[in-house]
Design an enzyme around this catalytic site. Structure first.
Site, PDB file in Angstrom:
ATOM      1  N   THR A 113      -1.309   9.423   5.974  1.00 31.86           N
ATOM      2  CA  THR A 113      -1.561   8.684   4.726  1.00 31.86           C
ATOM      3  C   THR A 113      -2.642   7.637   4.965  1.00 31.86           C
ATOM      4  OG1 THR A 113       0.131   6.998   5.126  1.00 31.86           O
ATOM      5  CG2 THR A 113       0.840   8.977   3.962  1.00 31.86           C
ATOM      6  N   HIS A 132      -8.052 -12.566  -2.760  1.00 33.04           N
ATOM      7  CA  HIS A 132      -8.965 -12.170  -1.683  1.00 33.04           C
ATOM      8  C   HIS A 132      -9.460 -10.741  -1.837  1.00 33.04           C
ATOM      9  CE1 HIS A 132      -7.854 -15.852   0.306  1.00 33.04           C
ATOM     10  NE2 HIS A 132      -6.578 -15.510   0.309  1.00 33.04           N
ATOM     11  N   LYS A 166      -1.085   7.969   0.346  1.00 32.31           N
ATOM     12  CA  LYS A 166      -1.091   6.496   0.253  1.00 32.31           C
ATOM     13  C   LYS A 166      -1.209   6.116  -1.219  1.00 32.31           C
ATOM     14  CE  LYS A 166      -1.716   4.029   3.777  1.00 32.31           C
ATOM     15  NZ  LYS A 166      -0.680   3.973   4.820  1.00 32.31           N
TER      16      LYS A 166
HETATM   17  O1  LIG Z   1     -12.297 -21.314  -1.192  1.00 28.03           O
HETATM   18  C1  LIG Z   1     -11.522 -21.323  -0.218  1.00 28.03           C
HETATM   19  N1  LIG Z   1     -10.828 -22.455   0.074  1.00 28.03           N
HETATM   20  C2  LIG Z   1      -9.959 -22.525   1.127  1.00 28.03           C
HETATM   21  O2  LIG Z   1      -9.336 -23.589   1.369  1.00 28.03           O
HETATM   22  C3  LIG Z   1      -9.814 -21.374   1.917  1.00 28.03           C
HETATM   23  N2  LIG Z   1      -9.046 -21.095   3.011  1.00 28.03           N
HETATM   24  C4  LIG Z   1      -9.298 -19.807   3.343  1.00 28.03           C
HETATM   25  O3  LIG Z   1      -8.752 -19.190   4.308  1.00 28.03           O
HETATM   26  N3  LIG Z   1     -10.204 -19.267   2.492  1.00 28.03           N
HETATM   27  C5  LIG Z   1     -10.548 -20.215   1.597  1.00 28.03           C
HETATM   28  N4  LIG Z   1     -11.377 -20.217   0.534  1.00 28.03           N
END
Ligand SMILES: O=c1[nH]c(=O)c2[nH]c(=O)[nH]c2[nH]1
Length: 337
Positions: free
Chosen positions: A62, A289, A17
């Site tokens: 993997t 994220h 991977k």
């Molecule tokens: O700070 C965030 N604002 C959002 O509008 C949002 N939407 C989401 O899915 N995560 C987050 N995080």
């Protein structure tokens, strides 16, 4: 030995991977340390059968190599890329009979701390040196450094090294000037003091409420100066840039965030509040994220330590913050400036 009935041979081959984006946070009270790696695993050995007959009897998936990277981040920590890579390579070669060779390739992304604002610096510094006056300090962002001073001080805010680009756009129509300035690709991260909950839930909502998450974004910011003409009275552009950048970073670091939208507003208003020469700030903040990795299948507890850094899709939070009475002039879509 050559087999005349099979004129085709399998040459060098490897698999694994690639680009496992693993982020490990070590929490020493309110002082956090970050390691941020992209780890690529390539295994080779007795893999003739899988290619030629379709038997997977020697194939460690993997997907398993990916899991191993994240589990090792928890079990062994990430002291250095080298030590981490050595532990992984040894594991694959010594635990799996068919695997004769493992190549672990690692990219490490370096972070510097955003130092807390101790309120000591005034705006009247002797030299205007722009980006250098931003109050950051290199500490190698390693996970072992024992910072001794200010032990009770929160240290969980980081800025990624050496990425940003400074931007300026000057427009003159023979009468009026408009000066926009800003930056892009300034990546910042808070390893705590970020929550997101209380949002609308409809039948498509699966997001779990978060009470202690990583907040990371790649800041694109553009601000507009209220100077509109004449050689006299021009702002000190270098200093103004450095100070605006500093206020953006400090606001990001110091805001206890209930959403990236709230952080955006704090960042913009900090600049407006402190810099009289700036009337408008536009921000574009992708939500980078970081998902906690579920290590329970491996009997490991993940106490907000090991994250998977996803690159897409990402939330994109954008907005303008204005001085009261000022006009909104920065283009909404300023990202290709
Ligand atoms: O700070 C965030 N604002 C959002 O509008 C949002 N939407 C989401 O899915 N995560 C987050 N995080």
């Amino acid at each position: 030995m050559t087999d005349q009935s099979r004129p085709v041979l399998l040459g060098q081959n490897q698999y694994g991977k690639a680009e496992n984006r693993v982020v490990r946070i070590v929490r020493d009270g309110r002082i956090h340390h970050i390691k941020d790696l992209s780890v690529s695993v390539a295994l080779s050995g007795d893999m003739e059968e899988v290619h030629t007959s379709g038997s997977n009897a020697t194939v460690l998936p993997t997907d398993t190599t990916k899991n191993t990277v994240f589990a090792f981040a928890k079990e062994h920590g990430i002291e250095s890329a080298e030590r981490f890579g050595i532990a992984l390579a040894r594991h694959f070669v010594t635990s799996q009979e068919p695997i004769e060779r493992a190549r672990i390739r690692i990219e490490e992304y370096a972070w510097e701390r955003i130092e807390p604002n101790r309120g000591a610096r005034s705006d009247g510094g002797a030299e205007s040196n722009g980006a250098e006056s931003n109050g950051t300090e290199s500490n190698g962002a390693d996970s072992t450094g024992a910072d001794s001073e200010g032990a009770d001080e929160a240290k969980h805010s980081f800025v990624r090294k050496g990425q940003e680009t400074r931007i300026a756009q000057i427009t003159f129509d023979g009468e009026d000037w408009e000066v926009l300035a800003g930056l892009k690709d300034l990546t910042v991260l808070n390893s705590t003091d970020s929550e997101f909950w209380g949002y609308v839930k409809d039948k498509y909502t699966t997001l779990q409420e978060a009470y202690d998450r990583i907040l990371a974004t790649e800041v694109s910011a553009l601000w507009r100066y209220n100077w509109t003409g004449g050689e006299d009275g021009q702002p000190d552009w270098e200093r103004s840039y450095g100070e605006a950048r500093k206020h953006l970073l400090e606001a990001f670091a110091e805001t206890y965030s209930l959403s990236l939208q709230q952080t955006l507003y704090q960042m913009g208003s900090r600049v407006i509040d402190h810099r009289a020469e700036i009337d408008e700030v536009r921000l574009s903040l992708p939500n980078k994220h970081h998902f906690l990795v579920d290590l329970t299948p491996f009997g490991l507890k993940n106490d907000n330590e090991v994250y998977y850094a996803a690159d897409r899709p990402y939330g994109l939070i954008e907005g303008t913050v204005l001085r009261a009475g000022a006009q909104q002039r920065i283009p909404v879509d300023m990202t290709n400036l």
